[in-house]
Design a protein around this motif. Sequence first.
Motif, PDB file in Angstrom:
ATOM      1  N   VAL A 217      59.475  42.570  50.569  1.00 15.34           N
ATOM      2  CA  VAL A 217      58.785  42.401  49.294  1.00 15.34           C
ATOM      3  C   VAL A 217      59.121  43.656  48.494  1.00 15.34           C
ATOM      4  O   VAL A 217      58.564  44.729  48.730  1.00 15.34           O
ATOM      5  N   TYR A 218      60.084  43.538  47.602  1.00 20.08           N
ATOM      6  CA  TYR A 218      60.648  44.706  46.946  1.00 20.08           C
ATOM      7  C   TYR A 218      59.605  45.527  46.199  1.00 20.08           C
ATOM      8  O   TYR A 218      58.759  44.985  45.490  1.00 20.08           O
ATOM      9  N   GLY A 219      59.693  46.826  46.406  1.00 18.20           N
ATOM     10  CA  GLY A 219      58.764  47.750  45.779  1.00 18.20           C
ATOM     11  C   GLY A 219      57.449  47.874  46.519  1.00 18.20           C
ATOM     12  O   GLY A 219      56.603  48.688  46.141  1.00 18.20           O
ATOM     13  N   MET A 220      57.283  47.089  47.607  1.00 19.69           N
ATOM     14  CA  MET A 220      56.009  47.117  48.333  1.00 19.69           C
ATOM     15  C   MET A 220      56.197  47.360  49.836  1.00 19.69           C
ATOM     16  O   MET A 220      55.776  48.376  50.365  1.00 19.69           O
ATOM     17  N   GLY A 221      56.839  46.413  50.529  1.00 15.79           N
ATOM     18  CA  GLY A 221      56.967  46.598  51.964  1.00 15.79           C
ATOM     19  C   GLY A 221      57.610  45.416  52.649  1.00 15.79           C
ATOM     20  O   GLY A 221      58.505  44.773  52.090  1.00 15.79           O
ATOM     21  N   TYR A 222      57.106  45.070  53.855  1.00 10.50           N
ATOM     22  CA  TYR A 222      57.731  44.050  54.680  1.00 10.50           C
ATOM     23  C   TYR A 222      56.686  43.106  55.270  1.00 10.50           C
ATOM     24  O   TYR A 222      55.533  43.476  55.492  1.00 10.50           O
ATOM     25  N   MET A 223      57.144  41.859  55.552  1.00  6.69           N
ATOM     26  CA  MET A 223      56.284  40.862  56.174  1.00  6.69           C
ATOM     27  C   MET A 223      57.059  40.143  57.266  1.00  6.69           C
ATOM     28  O   MET A 223      58.208  39.746  57.063  1.00  6.69           O
ATOM     29  N   PHE A 224      56.453  40.003  58.447  1.00  8.12           N
ATOM     30  CA  PHE A 224      57.078  39.270  59.540  1.00  8.12           C
ATOM     31  C   PHE A 224      56.727  37.788  59.391  1.00  8.12           C
ATOM     32  O   PHE A 224      55.559  37.433  59.220  1.00  8.12           O
TER      33      PHE A 224
END
Length: 230
Positions: A217-224
Amino acid sequence: MKQILIVEDDITMNKMLTNILLTEGYGAVSAYTAEEARRCFQSTVYDLAILDINLPDGSGYELCKAILETAHIPVIFLTANDLEQDMIKGYESGAADYITKPFPNSVLRHKVKAIFSMLESPEKEPPHKVYDDGLLMIDFSSLRTVLAGEEIILAPLEYRMLEILTSNKGILLTRQKLLENLWDSQENYVDEHTLTAAISRIRGKIERGGHKYIRTVYGMGYMFTDGGTR
């Protein structure tokens, strides 16, 4: 006493590293070339090696591979090369961790302590936990990963990251949250460069055939995610 070999051709840096480790109660031996490091391993058993990548007589990457052929010990790369591809190459060579210059002394202390803590304190490991979706199986207790029937080799940091991500499946984790959790889990300092490189490395190992497990999620982080194709 844990014995650590420091392979660094810069005399001032080598002495500084030696002083840090001696202050922490470790034994420290200095080498300044790849050849000298190889001779050290012929006469002494070490518990950890800290390697510079750019040595006057060879590559730290190749030295790491040579060391791991005969000595099953963790290796930390210490280098000014801070590009993501350099980090990925370091981990692919078998390194347990990577420190970029310049760095605070506390970073080296935390990383060395975390590696020894992980190796010596199995009773502190989390309860047996497995992620299995039928295609990807990750056993966090035995540190074993299988993708479509093929054994996958992951580094300790990669297992810690995947445990955090799979425990929060479907939940967006900010980069800051991941960094905080990685620090708390093993008192281990992980910086932005290491996080980015590790995510890229994990994707290259577990995302095949169009299956995408880690969503950015660009500018924020990651999700599995569930690994669906897209």
